[in-house]
Scaffold this motif. Structure first.
Motif, PDB file in Angstrom:
ATOM      1  N   VAL A 230      22.645  48.173  46.558  1.00 47.43           N
ATOM      2  CA  VAL A 230      22.431  47.087  45.594  1.00 47.43           C
ATOM      3  C   VAL A 230      23.732  46.323  45.391  1.00 47.43           C
ATOM      4  CG1 VAL A 230      21.779  46.549  43.224  1.00 47.43           C
ATOM      5  CG2 VAL A 230      20.513  48.280  44.487  1.00 47.43           C
ATOM      6  N   ARG A 231      24.850  47.018  45.276  1.00 46.21           N
ATOM      7  CA  ARG A 231      26.137  46.340  45.104  1.00 46.21           C
ATOM      8  C   ARG A 231      26.478  45.476  46.315  1.00 46.21           C
ATOM      9  NH1 ARG A 231      31.749  48.140  42.765  1.00 46.21           N
ATOM     10  NH2 ARG A 231      33.027  46.499  43.668  1.00 46.21           N
ATOM     11  N   ILE A 232      26.291  46.026  47.498  1.00 40.56           N
ATOM     12  CA  ILE A 232      26.611  45.285  48.724  1.00 40.56           C
ATOM     13  C   ILE A 232      25.786  44.005  48.802  1.00 40.56           C
ATOM     14  CG2 ILE A 232      26.468  45.371  51.250  1.00 40.56           C
ATOM     15  CD1 ILE A 232      27.120  48.422  50.960  1.00 40.56           C
ATOM     16  N   TRP A 233      24.474  44.124  48.540  1.00 36.44           N
ATOM     17  CA  TRP A 233      23.601  42.950  48.602  1.00 36.44           C
ATOM     18  C   TRP A 233      23.951  41.953  47.503  1.00 36.44           C
ATOM     19  CZ3 TRP A 233      19.324  41.799  51.829  1.00 36.44           C
ATOM     20  CH2 TRP A 233      19.067  42.746  52.818  1.00 36.44           C
ATOM     21  N   LEU A 234      24.243  42.439  46.285  1.00 36.86           N
ATOM     22  CA  LEU A 234      24.611  41.543  45.185  1.00 36.86           C
ATOM     23  C   LEU A 234      25.896  40.778  45.515  1.00 36.86           C
ATOM     24  CD1 LEU A 234      23.915  43.444  41.853  1.00 36.86           C
ATOM     25  CD2 LEU A 234      23.014  41.235  42.521  1.00 36.86           C
ATOM     26  N   GLU A 235      26.892  41.484  46.030  1.00 32.47           N
ATOM     27  CA  GLU A 235      28.150  40.817  46.387  1.00 32.47           C
ATOM     28  C   GLU A 235      27.915  39.732  47.422  1.00 32.47           C
ATOM     29  OE1 GLU A 235      30.794  43.947  47.588  1.00 32.47           O
ATOM     30  OE2 GLU A 235      31.415  44.357  45.522  1.00 32.47           O
ATOM     31  N   ARG A 236      27.119  40.034  48.432  1.00 29.73           N
ATOM     32  CA  ARG A 236      26.824  39.027  49.468  1.00 29.73           C
ATOM     33  C   ARG A 236      26.136  37.810  48.865  1.00 29.73           C
ATOM     34  NH1 ARG A 236      24.418  42.921  54.176  1.00 29.73           N
ATOM     35  NH2 ARG A 236      26.380  43.913  54.733  1.00 29.73           N
ATOM     36  N   TYR A 237      25.150  38.062  48.011  1.00 25.35           N
ATOM     37  CA  TYR A 237      24.411  36.967  47.391  1.00 25.35           C
ATOM     38  C   TYR A 237      25.315  36.097  46.529  1.00 25.35           C
ATOM     39  CZ  TYR A 237      19.419  36.311  47.805  1.00 25.35           C
ATOM     40  OH  TYR A 237      18.182  35.910  48.218  1.00 25.35           O
ATOM     41  N   ILE A 238      26.126  36.740  45.696  1.00 23.79           N
ATOM     42  CA  ILE A 238      26.983  35.993  44.774  1.00 23.79           C
ATOM     43  C   ILE A 238      28.036  35.203  45.546  1.00 23.79           C
ATOM     44  CG2 ILE A 238      28.705  36.239  42.954  1.00 23.79           C
ATOM     45  CD1 ILE A 238      26.993  38.617  41.920  1.00 23.79           C
ATOM     46  N   GLN A 239      28.645  35.820  46.532  1.00 23.37           N
ATOM     47  CA  GLN A 239      29.665  35.122  47.315  1.00 23.37           C
ATOM     48  C   GLN A 239      29.064  33.996  48.140  1.00 23.37           C
ATOM     49  OE1 GLN A 239      31.392  38.410  49.423  1.00 23.37           O
ATOM     50  NE2 GLN A 239      32.785  38.919  47.751  1.00 23.37           N
ATOM     51  N   GLY A 240      27.821  34.174  48.587  1.00 23.53           N
ATOM     52  CA  GLY A 240      27.183  33.162  49.414  1.00 23.53           C
ATOM     53  C   GLY A 240      26.543  32.022  48.644  1.00 23.53           C
TER      54      GLY A 240
ATOM     55  N   ARG B  52      16.993  36.359  37.674  1.00 23.83           N
ATOM     56  CA  ARG B  52      17.011  36.652  36.244  1.00 23.83           C
ATOM     57  C   ARG B  52      18.381  36.404  35.636  1.00 23.83           C
ATOM     58  NH1 ARG B  52      12.643  41.533  35.606  1.00 23.83           N
ATOM     59  NH2 ARG B  52      11.137  40.554  36.976  1.00 23.83           N
ATOM     60  N   LEU B  53      19.437  36.728  36.359  1.00 24.61           N
ATOM     61  CA  LEU B  53      20.779  36.479  35.827  1.00 24.61           C
ATOM     62  C   LEU B  53      21.064  34.988  35.706  1.00 24.61           C
ATOM     63  CD1 LEU B  53      23.042  39.158  37.556  1.00 24.61           C
ATOM     64  CD2 LEU B  53      22.167  39.141  35.215  1.00 24.61           C
ATOM     65  N   SER B  54      20.507  34.195  36.614  1.00 25.50           N
ATOM     66  CA  SER B  54      20.761  32.758  36.555  1.00 25.50           C
ATOM     67  C   SER B  54      19.867  32.054  35.531  1.00 25.50           C
ATOM     68  CB  SER B  54      20.594  32.118  37.929  1.00 25.50           C
ATOM     69  OG  SER B  54      19.275  32.248  38.379  1.00 25.50           O
ATOM     70  N   LEU B  55      18.724  32.669  35.156  1.00 20.54           N
ATOM     71  CA  LEU B  55      17.815  32.028  34.213  1.00 20.54           C
ATOM     72  C   LEU B  55      17.957  32.528  32.788  1.00 20.54           C
ATOM     73  CD1 LEU B  55      14.549  31.863  36.339  1.00 20.54           C
ATOM     74  CD2 LEU B  55      16.176  30.045  35.871  1.00 20.54           C
ATOM     75  N   ILE B  56      18.350  33.794  32.609  1.00 17.95           N
ATOM     76  CA  ILE B  56      18.462  34.356  31.267  1.00 17.95           C
ATOM     77  C   ILE B  56      19.687  33.765  30.586  1.00 17.95           C
ATOM     78  CG2 ILE B  56      18.893  36.459  29.938  1.00 17.95           C
ATOM     79  CD1 ILE B  56      17.362  38.002  32.056  1.00 17.95           C
TER      80      ILE B  56
ATOM     81  N   SER C 100      26.912  31.433  44.882  1.00 20.03           N
ATOM     82  CA  SER C 100      27.475  31.012  43.609  1.00 20.03           C
ATOM     83  C   SER C 100      28.977  30.772  43.746  1.00 20.03           C
ATOM     84  CB  SER C 100      27.205  32.080  42.544  1.00 20.03           C
ATOM     85  OG  SER C 100      27.734  31.670  41.317  1.00 20.03           O
ATOM     86  N   ALA C 101      29.341  29.530  44.013  1.00 17.53           N
ATOM     87  CA  ALA C 101      30.747  29.194  44.189  1.00 17.53           C
ATOM     88  C   ALA C 101      31.505  29.254  42.867  1.00 17.53           C
ATOM     89  CB  ALA C 101      30.872  27.800  44.801  1.00 17.53           C
ATOM     90  N   SER C 102      30.805  29.191  41.756  1.00 17.64           N
ATOM     91  CA  SER C 102      31.473  29.160  40.461  1.00 17.64           C
ATOM     92  C   SER C 102      31.759  30.553  39.897  1.00 17.64           C
ATOM     93  CB  SER C 102      30.617  28.390  39.459  1.00 17.64           C
ATOM     94  OG  SER C 102      29.383  29.054  39.273  1.00 17.64           O
ATOM     95  N   THR C 103      31.191  31.606  40.484  1.00 18.51           N
ATOM     96  CA  THR C 103      31.390  32.969  39.985  1.00 18.51           C
ATOM     97  C   THR C 103      32.268  33.755  40.947  1.00 18.51           C
ATOM     98  OG1 THR C 103      29.222  32.930  38.938  1.00 18.51           O
ATOM     99  CG2 THR C 103      30.221  35.077  39.270  1.00 18.51           C
ATOM    100  N   ARG C 104      33.328  34.354  40.394  1.00 18.40           N
ATOM    101  CA  ARG C 104      34.224  35.203  41.191  1.00 18.40           C
ATOM    102  C   ARG C 104      33.944  36.657  40.856  1.00 18.40           C
ATOM    103  NH1 ARG C 104      39.721  33.247  39.338  1.00 18.40           N
ATOM    104  NH2 ARG C 104      39.405  35.303  38.514  1.00 18.40           N
ATOM    105  N   LEU C 105      33.986  37.510  41.869  1.00 19.38           N
ATOM    106  CA  LEU C 105      33.812  38.943  41.668  1.00 19.38           C
ATOM    107  C   LEU C 105      35.174  39.584  41.465  1.00 19.38           C
ATOM    108  CD1 LEU C 105      31.145  39.648  44.405  1.00 19.38           C
ATOM    109  CD2 LEU C 105      30.810  39.635  41.945  1.00 19.38           C
ATOM    110  N   LEU C 106      35.287  40.392  40.411  1.00 21.46           N
ATOM    111  CA  LEU C 106      36.537  41.062  40.102  1.00 21.46           C
ATOM    112  C   LEU C 106      36.370  42.572  40.228  1.00 21.46           C
ATOM    113  CD1 LEU C 106      37.660  39.094  36.915  1.00 21.46           C
ATOM    114  CD2 LEU C 106      38.293  38.671  39.286  1.00 21.46           C
TER     115      LEU C 106
ATOM    116  N   THR D  33      33.490  34.948  35.871  1.00 18.09           N
ATOM    117  CA  THR D  33      33.925  36.164  36.547  1.00 18.09           C
ATOM    118  C   THR D  33      32.919  37.278  36.264  1.00 18.09           C
ATOM    119  OG1 THR D  33      35.298  36.784  34.658  1.00 18.09           O
ATOM    120  CG2 THR D  33      36.379  35.586  36.448  1.00 18.09           C
ATOM    121  N   LEU D  34      32.719  38.136  37.265  1.00 15.07           N
ATOM    122  CA  LEU D  34      31.733  39.207  37.147  1.00 15.07           C
ATOM    123  C   LEU D  34      32.268  40.458  37.820  1.00 15.07           C
ATOM    124  CD1 LEU D  34      28.700  39.946  36.397  1.00 15.07           C
ATOM    125  CD2 LEU D  34      28.172  39.328  38.744  1.00 15.07           C
ATOM    126  N   HIS D  35      32.021  41.593  37.194  1.00 13.50           N
ATOM    127  CA  HIS D  35      32.339  42.885  37.797  1.00 13.50           C
ATOM    128  C   HIS D  35      31.033  43.644  37.964  1.00 13.50           C
ATOM    129  CE1 HIS D  35      34.220  46.723  38.655  1.00 13.50           C
ATOM    130  NE2 HIS D  35      33.469  47.264  37.715  1.00 13.50           N
TER     131      HIS D  35
END
Length: 176
Positions: A48-58, A161-165, A60-66, A37-39
């Motif tokens: 940046v938030r709009i683009w990040l939300e689109r990327y994560i939802q599109g 970076r978030l997926s590799l760090i 990363s099926a394992s991460t939910r936005l809260l 889960t990620l906020h």
């Protein structure tokens, strides 16, 4: 070209592309985040938030936005978002010939208690753009496209970076 021949050609082309190892970007699972889960602690209207939300939802099926940071395993916190446009060069008459667009962005990830999971990460991008007094409107549109392209690159780098760090375990970290 008759229809059956076209269908056969399309099928052969699809098999050829599939056989060469072609994959769409992100299809190999490299962009999945190590957080369930990620906020995102940014205003809802932030690009940046709009683009990040689109990327994560599109991707990363394992991460939910809260919406609640207290319930999230990780909280994305923006530390700095600085965008500058500066004069790069002038001509003999003192008129601007080139501008430099610079984006400095930094962020970190914390858990619900505020302990750092990912140390601050700095991203710096620059683009140079030529300028012509007789094409002001076209150059303004080009500048807006460059800023949009830089936003897209920024979100790509953040996701990479978030997926590799590897996140550090905040329970073992010393209290500040």
């Amino acid at each position: 070209m008759p229809y059956p021949l076209r269908a056969l050609f399309a099928l052969l082309l699809a098999l050829l592309v599939a056989g060469c190892g072609f994959q769409l970007r992100g299809a190999n699972g490299s962009s999945t985040l190590p957080y369930r889960t990620l906020h995102i602690a940014l205003p809802e209207t932030s690009e940046v938030r709009i683009w990040l939300e689109r990327y994560i939802q599109g991707s990363s099926a394992s991460t939910r936005l809260l919406t609640d940071p207290k319930a999230a395993e990780a909280v994305f916190v923006q530390l700095d978002d600085n965008r500058q446009k500066s004069i790069l060069s002038v001509n003999a008459q003192g008129r601007v010939r080139e501008y430099r667009l610079q984006l400095n962005y930094s962020f970190r990830l914390v858990n619900a208690e505020g302990r750092e999971i990912v140390s601050p990460v700095d991203i710096v991008m620059t683009r140079d753009i030529s300028f012509n007094d007789s094409q002001v409107l076209a150059k303004d549109i080009e500048e807006n496209l460059l800023w949009r392209d830089m936003n897209n690159d920024l979100v790509n780098q953040i996701m990479r970076r978030l997926s590799l760090i590897k996140p550090k375990d905040p329970s073992t970290a010393a209290e500040d």
